[in-house]
Design a protein around this motif. Structure first.
Motif, PDB file in Angstrom:
ATOM      1  N   GLU A 158       7.915   0.955  12.950  1.00 51.44           N
ATOM      2  CA  GLU A 158       9.359   1.054  13.134  1.00 51.44           C
ATOM      3  C   GLU A 158      10.062   1.090  11.780  1.00 51.44           C
ATOM      4  O   GLU A 158       9.607   0.469  10.808  1.00 51.44           O
ATOM      5  CB  GLU A 158       9.879  -0.145  13.942  1.00 51.44           C
ATOM      6  N   ASP A 159      11.189   1.791  11.717  1.00 47.56           N
ATOM      7  CA  ASP A 159      11.924   1.896  10.458  1.00 47.56           C
ATOM      8  C   ASP A 159      12.374   0.534   9.952  1.00 47.56           C
ATOM      9  O   ASP A 159      12.381   0.274   8.744  1.00 47.56           O
ATOM     10  CB  ASP A 159      13.143   2.809  10.638  1.00 47.56           C
ATOM     11  N   SER A 160      12.763  -0.364  10.872  1.00 50.38           N
ATOM     12  CA  SER A 160      13.209  -1.692  10.454  1.00 50.38           C
ATOM     13  C   SER A 160      12.082  -2.473   9.787  1.00 50.38           C
ATOM     14  O   SER A 160      12.313  -3.209   8.819  1.00 50.38           O
ATOM     15  CB  SER A 160      13.737  -2.468  11.664  1.00 50.38           C
ATOM     16  N   VAL A 161      10.853  -2.291  10.276  1.00 45.81           N
ATOM     17  CA  VAL A 161       9.689  -2.940   9.661  1.00 45.81           C
ATOM     18  C   VAL A 161       9.375  -2.276   8.329  1.00 45.81           C
ATOM     19  O   VAL A 161       9.108  -2.933   7.316  1.00 45.81           O
ATOM     20  CB  VAL A 161       8.473  -2.866  10.607  1.00 45.81           C
ATOM     21  N   PHE A 162       9.410  -0.950   8.303  1.00 43.04           N
ATOM     22  CA  PHE A 162       9.070  -0.181   7.104  1.00 43.04           C
ATOM     23  C   PHE A 162       9.973  -0.550   5.926  1.00 43.04           C
ATOM     24  O   PHE A 162       9.508  -0.718   4.798  1.00 43.04           O
ATOM     25  CB  PHE A 162       9.183   1.312   7.422  1.00 43.04           C
ATOM     26  N   ARG A 163      11.260  -0.717   6.177  1.00 40.93           N
ATOM     27  CA  ARG A 163      12.218  -0.959   5.091  1.00 40.93           C
ATOM     28  C   ARG A 163      12.178  -2.386   4.566  1.00 40.93           C
ATOM     29  O   ARG A 163      12.721  -2.671   3.494  1.00 40.93           O
ATOM     30  CB  ARG A 163      13.635  -0.637   5.575  1.00 40.93           C
ATOM     31  N   ASN A 164      11.553  -3.301   5.298  1.00 46.94           N
ATOM     32  CA  ASN A 164      11.580  -4.711   4.896  1.00 46.94           C
ATOM     33  C   ASN A 164      10.211  -5.266   4.517  1.00 46.94           C
ATOM     34  O   ASN A 164      10.039  -6.484   4.438  1.00 46.94           O
ATOM     35  CB  ASN A 164      12.180  -5.551   6.030  1.00 46.94           C
ATOM     36  N   ARG A 165       9.246  -4.381   4.274  1.00 47.67           N
ATOM     37  CA  ARG A 165       7.924  -4.849   3.857  1.00 47.67           C
ATOM     38  C   ARG A 165       7.918  -5.148   2.362  1.00 47.67           C
ATOM     39  O   ARG A 165       8.505  -4.414   1.558  1.00 47.67           O
ATOM     40  CB  ARG A 165       6.848  -3.798   4.151  1.00 47.67           C
ATOM     41  N   SER A 166       7.244  -6.225   1.987  1.00 45.58           N
ATOM     42  CA  SER A 166       7.047  -6.535   0.571  1.00 45.58           C
ATOM     43  C   SER A 166       5.592  -6.346   0.165  1.00 45.58           C
ATOM     44  O   SER A 166       5.267  -6.301  -1.025  1.00 45.58           O
ATOM     45  CB  SER A 166       7.469  -7.983   0.283  1.00 45.58           C
ATOM     46  N   ARG A 167       4.732  -6.217   1.167  1.00 43.17           N
ATOM     47  CA  ARG A 167       3.317  -5.914   0.917  1.00 43.17           C
ATOM     48  C   ARG A 167       2.783  -5.128   2.106  1.00 43.17           C
ATOM     49  O   ARG A 167       3.318  -5.213   3.202  1.00 43.17           O
ATOM     50  CB  ARG A 167       2.503  -7.185   0.707  1.00 43.17           C
ATOM     51  N   PRO A 168       1.722  -4.353   1.906  1.00 41.26           N
ATOM     52  CA  PRO A 168       1.226  -3.482   2.995  1.00 41.26           C
ATOM     53  C   PRO A 168       0.703  -4.297   4.168  1.00 41.26           C
ATOM     54  O   PRO A 168       0.215  -5.419   4.010  1.00 41.26           O
ATOM     55  CB  PRO A 168       0.121  -2.666   2.327  1.00 41.26           C
ATOM     56  N   CYS A 169       0.803  -3.695   5.362  1.00 41.21           N
ATOM     57  CA  CYS A 169       0.408  -4.387   6.590  1.00 41.21           C
ATOM     58  C   CYS A 169      -1.079  -4.187   6.873  1.00 41.21           C
ATOM     59  O   CYS A 169      -1.817  -3.573   6.093  1.00 41.21           O
ATOM     60  CB  CYS A 169       1.245  -3.884   7.764  1.00 41.21           C
ATOM     61  N   LEU A 170      -1.500  -4.656   8.047  1.00 43.29           N
ATOM     62  CA  LEU A 170      -2.913  -4.587   8.426  1.00 43.29           C
ATOM     63  C   LEU A 170      -3.401  -3.152   8.537  1.00 43.29           C
ATOM     64  O   LEU A 170      -4.566  -2.867   8.245  1.00 43.29           O
ATOM     65  CB  LEU A 170      -3.109  -5.314   9.759  1.00 43.29           C
ATOM     66  N   GLN A 171      -2.524  -2.211   8.955  1.00 43.30           N
ATOM     67  CA  GLN A 171      -2.949  -0.816   9.090  1.00 43.30           C
ATOM     68  C   GLN A 171      -3.448  -0.267   7.747  1.00 43.30           C
ATOM     69  O   GLN A 171      -4.381   0.532   7.706  1.00 43.30           O
ATOM     70  CB  GLN A 171      -1.791   0.042   9.620  1.00 43.30           C
ATOM     71  N   TYR A 172      -2.829  -0.697   6.664  1.00 42.30           N
ATOM     72  CA  TYR A 172      -3.294  -0.271   5.330  1.00 42.30           C
ATOM     73  C   TYR A 172      -4.650  -0.896   5.022  1.00 42.30           C
ATOM     74  O   TYR A 172      -5.542  -0.232   4.475  1.00 42.30           O
ATOM     75  CB  TYR A 172      -2.265  -0.688   4.273  1.00 42.30           C
ATOM     76  N   GLN A 173      -4.813  -2.159   5.411  1.00 39.73           N
ATOM     77  CA  GLN A 173      -6.060  -2.863   5.116  1.00 39.73           C
ATOM     78  C   GLN A 173      -7.252  -2.219   5.820  1.00 39.73           C
ATOM     79  O   GLN A 173      -8.357  -2.202   5.272  1.00 39.73           O
ATOM     80  CB  GLN A 173      -5.949  -4.338   5.538  1.00 39.73           C
ATOM     81  N   ILE A 174      -7.048  -1.672   7.020  1.00 41.11           N
ATOM     82  CA  ILE A 174      -8.157  -1.079   7.771  1.00 41.11           C
ATOM     83  C   ILE A 174      -8.230   0.436   7.581  1.00 41.11           C
ATOM     84  O   ILE A 174      -8.946   1.126   8.305  1.00 41.11           O
ATOM     85  CB  ILE A 174      -8.058  -1.419   9.268  1.00 41.11           C
ATOM     86  N   GLY A 175      -7.456   0.977   6.644  1.00 38.71           N
ATOM     87  CA  GLY A 175      -7.567   2.383   6.293  1.00 38.71           C
ATOM     88  C   GLY A 175      -6.876   3.339   7.242  1.00 38.71           C
ATOM     89  O   GLY A 175      -7.273   4.503   7.332  1.00 38.71           O
ATOM     90  N   ARG A 176      -5.817   2.876   7.910  1.00 39.35           N
ATOM     91  CA  ARG A 176      -5.088   3.754   8.827  1.00 39.35           C
ATOM     92  C   ARG A 176      -3.661   4.033   8.349  1.00 39.35           C
ATOM     93  O   ARG A 176      -2.856   4.565   9.098  1.00 39.35           O
ATOM     94  CB  ARG A 176      -5.059   3.144  10.227  1.00 39.35           C
ATOM     95  N   CYS A 177      -3.358   3.660   7.137  1.00 38.23           N
ATOM     96  CA  CYS A 177      -2.052   3.935   6.552  1.00 38.23           C
ATOM     97  C   CYS A 177      -2.225   3.940   5.036  1.00 38.23           C
ATOM     98  O   CYS A 177      -3.127   3.268   4.495  1.00 38.23           O
ATOM     99  CB  CYS A 177      -1.032   2.877   6.984  1.00 38.23           C
ATOM    100  N   THR A 178      -1.378   4.703   4.361  1.00 34.71           N
ATOM    101  CA  THR A 178      -1.490   4.820   2.902  1.00 34.71           C
ATOM    102  C   THR A 178      -0.504   3.925   2.169  1.00 34.71           C
ATOM    103  O   THR A 178      -0.343   4.050   0.954  1.00 34.71           O
ATOM    104  CB  THR A 178      -1.275   6.284   2.481  1.00 34.71           C
ATOM    105  N   GLY A 179       0.180   3.044   2.866  1.00 31.53           N
ATOM    106  CA  GLY A 179       1.079   2.084   2.240  1.00 31.53           C
ATOM    107  C   GLY A 179       2.348   2.665   1.667  1.00 31.53           C
ATOM    108  O   GLY A 179       2.769   2.245   0.567  1.00 31.53           O
ATOM    109  N   PRO A 180       3.009   3.584   2.374  1.00 37.76           N
ATOM    110  CA  PRO A 180       4.254   4.123   1.823  1.00 37.76           C
ATOM    111  C   PRO A 180       5.372   3.083   1.752  1.00 37.76           C
ATOM    112  O   PRO A 180       6.316   3.240   0.980  1.00 37.76           O
ATOM    113  CB  PRO A 180       4.605   5.255   2.798  1.00 37.76           C
ATOM    114  N   CYS A 181       5.276   2.022   2.559  1.00 39.25           N
ATOM    115  CA  CYS A 181       6.332   1.006   2.581  1.00 39.25           C
ATOM    116  C   CYS A 181       6.474   0.309   1.232  1.00 39.25           C
ATOM    117  O   CYS A 181       7.553  -0.172   0.887  1.00 39.25           O
ATOM    118  CB  CYS A 181       6.056  -0.020   3.685  1.00 39.25           C
ATOM    119  N   VAL A 182       5.382   0.236   0.446  1.00 39.03           N
ATOM    120  CA  VAL A 182       5.431  -0.393  -0.875  1.00 39.03           C
ATOM    121  C   VAL A 182       5.056   0.611  -1.970  1.00 39.03           C
ATOM    122  O   VAL A 182       4.558   0.235  -3.027  1.00 39.03           O
ATOM    123  CB  VAL A 182       4.503  -1.635  -0.925  1.00 39.03           C
ATOM    124  N   LYS A 183       5.266   1.913  -1.642  1.00 42.55           N
ATOM    125  CA  LYS A 183       5.105   3.004  -2.608  1.00 42.55           C
ATOM    126  C   LYS A 183       3.686   3.092  -3.184  1.00 42.55           C
ATOM    127  O   LYS A 183       3.500   3.410  -4.369  1.00 42.55           O
ATOM    128  CB  LYS A 183       6.107   2.839  -3.763  1.00 42.55           C
TER     129      LYS A 183
END
Length: 612
Positions: free
Chosen positions: A161-186
């Motif tokens: 969700e956009d609200s989650v994406f804009r308020n992340r300070s570190r990548p979520c679990l999806q990044y840890q398991i290789g299903r996201c590239t961590g755009p939320c923290v650039k």
């Protein structure tokens, strides 16, 4: 009350004598003024006359004609306008002899946002108001989730969700398991992310071969530059893409097509819709219209197409619709869709190459799904026939209701009523009753209260009574049921009690018949299986209702039972002491120190909290 024989027959000869030959809509009504059927015609006189031929009518058409008391006519300017008016009337009046599509939900899409550095993929249903691209429609939310799961693993475009994406300070679990590239923290730059988005779009557009070639080129380029980790990522994407293509071997060709097949057997119908977008089969959906009036596939398919493409359901209409049987008045349907939806469609029942393969898939699915449905109905019919024999009924029960009581040591008793007809459970007619003002644990009083409330209301509202009433319990419960029926003056309902038996194990139930006789059926008796199914459903429904009522009561604060303590004072008490347990430990003087709580009210609070 007048008998059916007293109702005069419809004088069709006088009606047809002056009927116009223009196109239009006809509405057939029964003697009570209720609409039976709505139809459209290119020539009203010819069409309506066909219902009153001496022979050759389908049994369902004969049943309709026998109930006609009056017919109303609305003349239209063209056949297409008649078709549009017909669909509006069907939607508003829902006549029993028309095909009614009960799935009015809009179809889901995959949505890709636009106008931002890191676009988002998501499931979307409803009006397309957000800025971005929409891919679909898909036949179900499950089909969308399956595609989203593949895209997340393969191209790793964010789905949060956009609200989650804009308020992340570190990548979520999806990044840890290789299903996201961590755009939320650039952790990925917009250019590289845009490449993943482009690959996602190519896949959703069905450009699999071009996508494969591009991924191979990028893999080789990365390997030449000694970027082996990047090359391995592209290799995994190529492998995943090929696996999907292998699973969807029916994919070929291009374009957006709906493929619709109709299967008719033993008076039952299945219409199977195959959704093809950009050459990919996104999924399918089966419809089982209840009691269609048409006696052949072409007539039923024509009715279905009109509702399917002229309804308000939010879906894209493809340029081509492949159908299993030719339909009459196809030109009128095409024109009506153009007028109503602003879309031009091509109806085609003779196809070749990949379209022929899609049509063969749809036809086979319609046949198989219909056979499965008929098989389950025949199994259920055998159970009903066995129950008729066991209970020595004159005819099979049309409608059965079963009651059960659930409570925890007398706390919050709830009675359930489940309803079955010859097609199985009728969940829309299920009811629960919160039992009040009885002695705790008195199941007889609970059953009496539930039965009285249920059947006095049915009588008051003039609704149909069941032909068989089943109560979960022995002679005592059945006696209460008999007593209620006598007090209400109901004699048409057959009563049956189901006791668990001495072993209290499934298969050893004792049936308590209305005359007091007891009967134990063989464990493999179809009648017993039907009774067990109904009894278990009543038990499940009662237990669920009881748990909800009990949990709601237990979540209720004891402070809510104190007169003079409203929401504001409750909040002040809890905030002052830090919780209900601390309030209960406080003395009268301590409670009186809370702002807004007098000495008298403090004494009342203390008394209630420390009462039994």
């Amino acid at each position: 009350m007048s008998n059916v024989s007293d109702i005069p027959e419809f004088d069709h000869k006088s009606f047809l004598k002056n009927l116009t030959r223009q196109p239009g809509v006809y509405q057939m009504y029964d003697h009570a003024g209720k609409v039976l059927y709505v139809g459209k015609a290119k020539n009203l006189k010819n069409r309506v006359s066909s219902y009153f031929h001496r022979g050759g009518l389908h049994p369902k058409t004969q049943a309709l004609v026998q109930r006609i008391h009056s017919i109303e006519i609305t003349v239209a300017a063209s056949e297409a306008e008649a078709l549009l008016l017909e669909q509006n009337l069907i939607k508003a009046q829902r006549p029993p002899f028309n095909i009614l599509l009960r799935d009015d939900k809009s179809y889901p899409y995959i949505f890709l946002s636009d106008g931002e550095d890191y676009p988002r993929l998501a499931l979307h249903r409803g009006p397309k108001k957000m800025k971005g691209r929409y891919f679909g429609p898909f036949p179900s939310a499950g089909a969308v989730r399956e595609s989203l799961q593949f895209l997340q693993k393969t191209f790793r475009v964010r789905q949060c969700e956009d609200s989650v994406f804009r308020n992340r300070s570190r990548p979520c679990l999806q990044y840890q398991i290789g299903r996201c590239t961590g755009p939320c923290v650039k952790l990925i730059d917009p250019e590289a992310y845009a490449a993943d988005v482009r690959h996602t779009v190519m896949f959703l557009e069905g450009k699999n071969e071009s996508l494969h070639e591009e991924l191979v080129e990028e893999m080789n380029k990365a390997a030449e530059n000694l970027e082996f980790e990047k090359a391995a990522a592209h290799r995994d994407q190529i492998t995943a893409l090929r696996q999907v293509q292998a699973q969807h071997s029916a994919e070929s060709g291009s374009g957006n097509v709906d493929v619709i097949a109709c299967a008719l057997e033993s008076g039952e119908v299945c219409l199977h819709v195959l959704f093809v977008r950009q050459g990919r089969v996104l999924g399918s959906k089966s419809y089982f219209p209840k009691d269609p009036l048409g006696d052949n596939e072409s007539g039923i398919l024509g009715e279905f197409l009109a509702q399917f493409y002229l309804s308000d359901r939010a879906m894209d209409i493809p340029a081509e619709v492949v159908i299993s049987h030719p339909v009459e008045e196809a030109d009128a349907l095409v024109e009506a869709v153009r007028q109503a939806r602003g879309k031009s469609i091509n109806l085609c029942d003779s196809v070749r190459t990949h379209r022929a393969k899609w049509l063969a898939m749809a036809i086979e699915a319609a046949r198989q799904n219909l056979r499965t449905r008929l098989g389950s109905q025949q199994t259920l019919l055998k159970k009903y026939e066995a129950l008729q024999v066991v209970l020595q009924l004159d005819e099979m029960p049309e409608r059965m209701e079963c009651f059960d009581i659930s409570h925890s040591s007398g706390e919050r008793p709830v009675a359930s009523c489940v309803v079955f007809d010859r097609n199985g459970p009728v969940k829309s007619d299920y009811r629960r009753f919160n039992i009040e003002d009885i002695q705790a644990g008195d199941d007889y009083a609970a059953m009496e209260q539930a039965l009285t409330r249920r059947y006095s209301r049915l009588q008051k509202e003039g609704k149909s009574l069941p032909s068989l009433l089943i109560v979960d319990g022995g002679k005592g419960q059945l006696g209460k049921a008999r007593q209620v029926m006598q007090e209400l003056g109901i004699q048409s309902i057959v009563l049956l009690g189901v006791a668990k038996g001495t072993t209290r194990k499934p298969g050893f139930e004792t049936l308590i018949l209305e005359d007091g006789r007891e009967q134990v059926l063989a464990s493999d008796d179809p009648a017993l299986h039907l009774i067990q199914q109904i009894r278990d459903e009543a038990h499940r429904f009662a237990v669920t209702g009881h748990k909800q009522a009990r949990d709601k009561l237990r979540r209720r604060s004891r402070l809510e039972d104190i007169a003079g303590v409203g929401p504001t004072r409750r909040r002040q008490l809890l905030n002052h002491f830090g919780g209900l347990q601390e309030v209960m430990r406080a003395s009268v003087d301590d409670i009186a120190k809370v702002p807004g709580i007098s000495k008298k009210l403090a004494q009342e609070v203390y008394s209630v909290l420390h009462s039994e």
